[in-house]
Design a protein around this motif. Structure first.
Motif, mmCIF file in Angstrom:
data_model
loop_
_atom_site.group_PDB
_atom_site.id
_atom_site.type_symbol
_atom_site.label_atom_id
_atom_site.label_comp_id
_atom_site.label_asym_id
_atom_site.label_seq_id
_atom_site.Cartn_x
_atom_site.Cartn_y
_atom_site.Cartn_z
ATOM 1 N N TRP A 187 0.798 -1.208 0.000
ATOM 2 C CA TRP A 187 0.000 0.000 0.000
ATOM 3 C C TRP A 187 0.836 1.266 0.000
ATOM 4 O O TRP A 187 0.595 2.180 -0.783
ATOM 5 C CB TRP A 187 -0.953 0.009 1.199
ATOM 6 N N SER A 188 1.821 1.322 0.868
ATOM 7 C CA SER A 188 2.594 2.543 1.011
ATOM 8 C C SER A 188 3.505 2.795 -0.179
ATOM 9 O O SER A 188 3.535 3.900 -0.724
ATOM 10 C CB SER A 188 3.414 2.498 2.304
ATOM 11 N N ALA A 189 4.256 1.786 -0.579
ATOM 12 C CA ALA A 189 5.233 1.954 -1.644
ATOM 13 C C ALA A 189 4.626 1.807 -3.033
ATOM 14 O O ALA A 189 5.174 2.332 -4.001
ATOM 15 C CB ALA A 189 6.377 0.966 -1.475
ATOM 16 N N GLY A 190 3.527 1.088 -3.138
ATOM 17 C CA GLY A 190 2.905 0.880 -4.425
ATOM 18 C C GLY A 190 3.589 -0.149 -5.296
ATOM 19 O O GLY A 190 3.320 -0.204 -6.499
ATOM 20 N N VAL A 191 4.470 -0.958 -4.720
ATOM 21 C CA VAL A 191 5.137 -2.012 -5.476
ATOM 22 C C VAL A 191 4.126 -3.099 -5.820
ATOM 23 O O VAL A 191 3.369 -3.540 -4.961
ATOM 24 C CB VAL A 191 6.311 -2.595 -4.680
ATOM 25 N N THR A 192 4.121 -3.510 -7.065
ATOM 26 C CA THR A 192 3.171 -4.517 -7.531
ATOM 27 C C THR A 192 3.884 -5.784 -7.957
ATOM 28 O O THR A 192 5.049 -5.755 -8.360
ATOM 29 C CB THR A 192 2.328 -3.982 -8.691
ATOM 30 N N TYR A 193 3.169 -6.892 -7.901
ATOM 31 C CA TYR A 193 3.721 -8.173 -8.291
ATOM 32 C C TYR A 193 2.573 -9.074 -8.738
ATOM 33 O O TYR A 193 1.455 -8.975 -8.223
ATOM 34 C CB TYR A 193 4.522 -8.818 -7.147
ATOM 35 N N TYR A 194 2.859 -9.972 -9.697
ATOM 36 C CA TYR A 194 1.821 -10.736 -10.356
ATOM 37 C C TYR A 194 2.225 -12.192 -10.525
ATOM 38 O O TYR A 194 3.409 -12.530 -10.563
ATOM 39 C CB TYR A 194 1.535 -10.165 -11.747
ATOM 40 N N SER A 195 1.229 -13.035 -10.647
ATOM 41 C CA SER A 195 1.483 -14.401 -11.060
ATOM 42 C C SER A 195 1.803 -14.415 -12.550
ATOM 43 O O SER A 195 1.397 -13.526 -13.300
ATOM 44 C CB SER A 195 0.279 -15.292 -10.773
ATOM 45 N N ASP A 196 2.533 -15.431 -12.973
ATOM 46 C CA ASP A 196 2.904 -15.514 -14.381
ATOM 47 C C ASP A 196 1.679 -15.630 -15.285
ATOM 48 O O ASP A 196 1.693 -15.161 -16.425
ATOM 49 C CB ASP A 196 3.837 -16.708 -14.613
ATOM 50 N N SER A 197 0.627 -16.240 -14.794
ATOM 51 C CA SER A 197 -0.539 -16.486 -15.626
ATOM 52 C C SER A 197 -1.304 -15.217 -15.991
ATOM 53 O O SER A 197 -2.046 -15.214 -16.979
ATOM 54 C CB SER A 197 -1.482 -17.482 -14.939
ATOM 55 N N VAL A 198 -1.148 -14.155 -15.214
ATOM 56 C CA VAL A 198 -1.886 -12.927 -15.482
ATOM 57 C C VAL A 198 -0.981 -11.761 -15.837
ATOM 58 O O VAL A 198 -1.486 -10.701 -16.229
ATOM 59 C CB VAL A 198 -2.782 -12.533 -14.295
ATOM 60 N N LYS A 199 0.312 -11.927 -15.713
ATOM 61 C CA LYS A 199 1.248 -10.847 -15.990
ATOM 62 C C LYS A 199 1.078 -10.349 -17.420
ATOM 63 O O LYS A 199 1.014 -11.133 -18.358
ATOM 64 C CB LYS A 199 2.677 -11.324 -15.751
ATOM 65 N N GLY A 200 0.990 -9.044 -17.562
ATOM 66 C CA GLY A 200 0.786 -8.437 -18.862
ATOM 67 C C GLY A 200 -0.660 -8.242 -19.229
ATOM 68 O O GLY A 200 -0.957 -7.506 -20.181
ATOM 69 N N ARG A 201 -1.565 -8.870 -18.511
ATOM 70 C CA ARG A 201 -3.000 -8.741 -18.776
ATOM 71 C C ARG A 201 -3.738 -8.052 -17.633
ATOM 72 O O ARG A 201 -4.690 -7.316 -17.873
ATOM 73 C CB ARG A 201 -3.629 -10.108 -19.025
ATOM 74 N N PHE A 202 -3.314 -8.313 -16.402
ATOM 75 C CA PHE A 202 -3.967 -7.742 -15.230
ATOM 76 C C PHE A 202 -3.090 -6.643 -14.645
ATOM 77 O O PHE A 202 -1.855 -6.713 -14.705
ATOM 78 C CB PHE A 202 -4.196 -8.801 -14.153
ATOM 79 N N THR A 203 -3.735 -5.656 -14.056
ATOM 80 C CA THR A 203 -3.030 -4.574 -13.387
ATOM 81 C C THR A 203 -3.687 -4.294 -12.049
ATOM 82 O O THR A 203 -4.893 -4.048 -11.992
ATOM 83 C CB THR A 203 -3.019 -3.290 -14.233
ATOM 84 N N ILE A 204 -2.904 -4.336 -10.987
ATOM 85 C CA ILE A 204 -3.403 -3.984 -9.671
ATOM 86 C C ILE A 204 -2.993 -2.548 -9.363
ATOM 87 O O ILE A 204 -1.886 -2.124 -9.696
ATOM 88 C CB ILE A 204 -2.881 -4.957 -8.587
ATOM 89 N N SER A 205 -3.883 -1.807 -8.758
ATOM 90 C CA SER A 205 -3.612 -0.418 -8.442
ATOM 91 C C SER A 205 -4.366 -0.027 -7.181
ATOM 92 O O SER A 205 -5.224 -0.768 -6.703
ATOM 93 C CB SER A 205 -3.997 0.506 -9.606
ATOM 94 N N ARG A 206 -4.037 1.133 -6.669
ATOM 95 C CA ARG A 206 -4.691 1.623 -5.462
ATOM 96 C C ARG A 206 -5.095 3.076 -5.626
ATOM 97 O O ARG A 206 -4.482 3.830 -6.383
ATOM 98 C CB ARG A 206 -3.771 1.472 -4.249
ATOM 99 N N ASP A 207 -6.129 3.453 -4.901
ATOM 100 C CA ASP A 207 -6.587 4.829 -4.831
ATOM 101 C C ASP A 207 -6.594 5.195 -3.355
ATOM 102 O O ASP A 207 -7.479 4.773 -2.612
ATOM 103 C CB ASP A 207 -7.975 4.983 -5.451
ATOM 104 N N ASN A 208 -5.605 5.958 -2.937
ATOM 105 C CA ASN A 208 -5.467 6.281 -1.528
ATOM 106 C C ASN A 208 -6.670 7.052 -0.990
ATOM 107 O O ASN A 208 -7.138 6.792 0.122
ATOM 108 C CB ASN A 208 -4.193 7.095 -1.298
ATOM 109 N N ALA A 209 -7.173 7.993 -1.770
ATOM 110 C CA ALA A 209 -8.285 8.812 -1.319
ATOM 111 C C ALA A 209 -9.542 7.985 -1.092
ATOM 112 O O ALA A 209 -10.315 8.255 -0.176
ATOM 113 C CB ALA A 209 -8.558 9.932 -2.319
#
Length: 127
Positions: free
Chosen positions: A53-75
């Protein structure tokens, strides 16, 4: 404690897109790392995507990498999972989860590192 509520699941044709949302209440996400897991019928629950949450570092499984994107909205205290180029094998119940501490990125792929879970939202991808 933190309560997690997922939304945004539904039925979509292969190649389409969906955006899942995970909203937190009780506490903000600021003290947690957050992940999305999914469980297909007859299969084990598997890690899909995660974010610190704080740093915003993201990581994915190989099966979804390049297709899925995780993101956050702090507000909005919300985590999203944008799912593009969906495939029938993406069909599953998707769960939002939160954990505390600072496990390694590899450890965060394990569901045992997460203390709080949402109710899940169904994603169905038709062929």
């Amino acid at each position: 404690q933190v309560q997690l509520v997922e939304s945004g699941g539904g039925l979509v044709q292969a190649g389409g897109s969906l955006r899942l949302s995970c909203a937190a209440s009780g506490r903000t996400f600021s003290s947690y790392f957050v992940g999305w897991f999914r469980q297909a019928p007859g299969k084990e629950r598997e890690f899909t995507a995660g974010i610190s949450w704080s740093a915003g570092v993201t990581y994915y499984s190989d099966s979804v990498k390049g297709r899925f994107t995780i993101s956050r909205d702090n507000a909005k205290n919300t985590v999203y999972l944008q799912m593009n180029s969906l495939k029938p094998e993406d069909t599953a119940v998707y769960y939002c989860a939160a954990g505390s501490g600072r496990p390694t990125l590899a450890q965060r792929r394990s569901q045992r590192e997460y203390d709080y879970w949402g109710q899940g939202t169904q994603v169905t991808v038709s062929s």
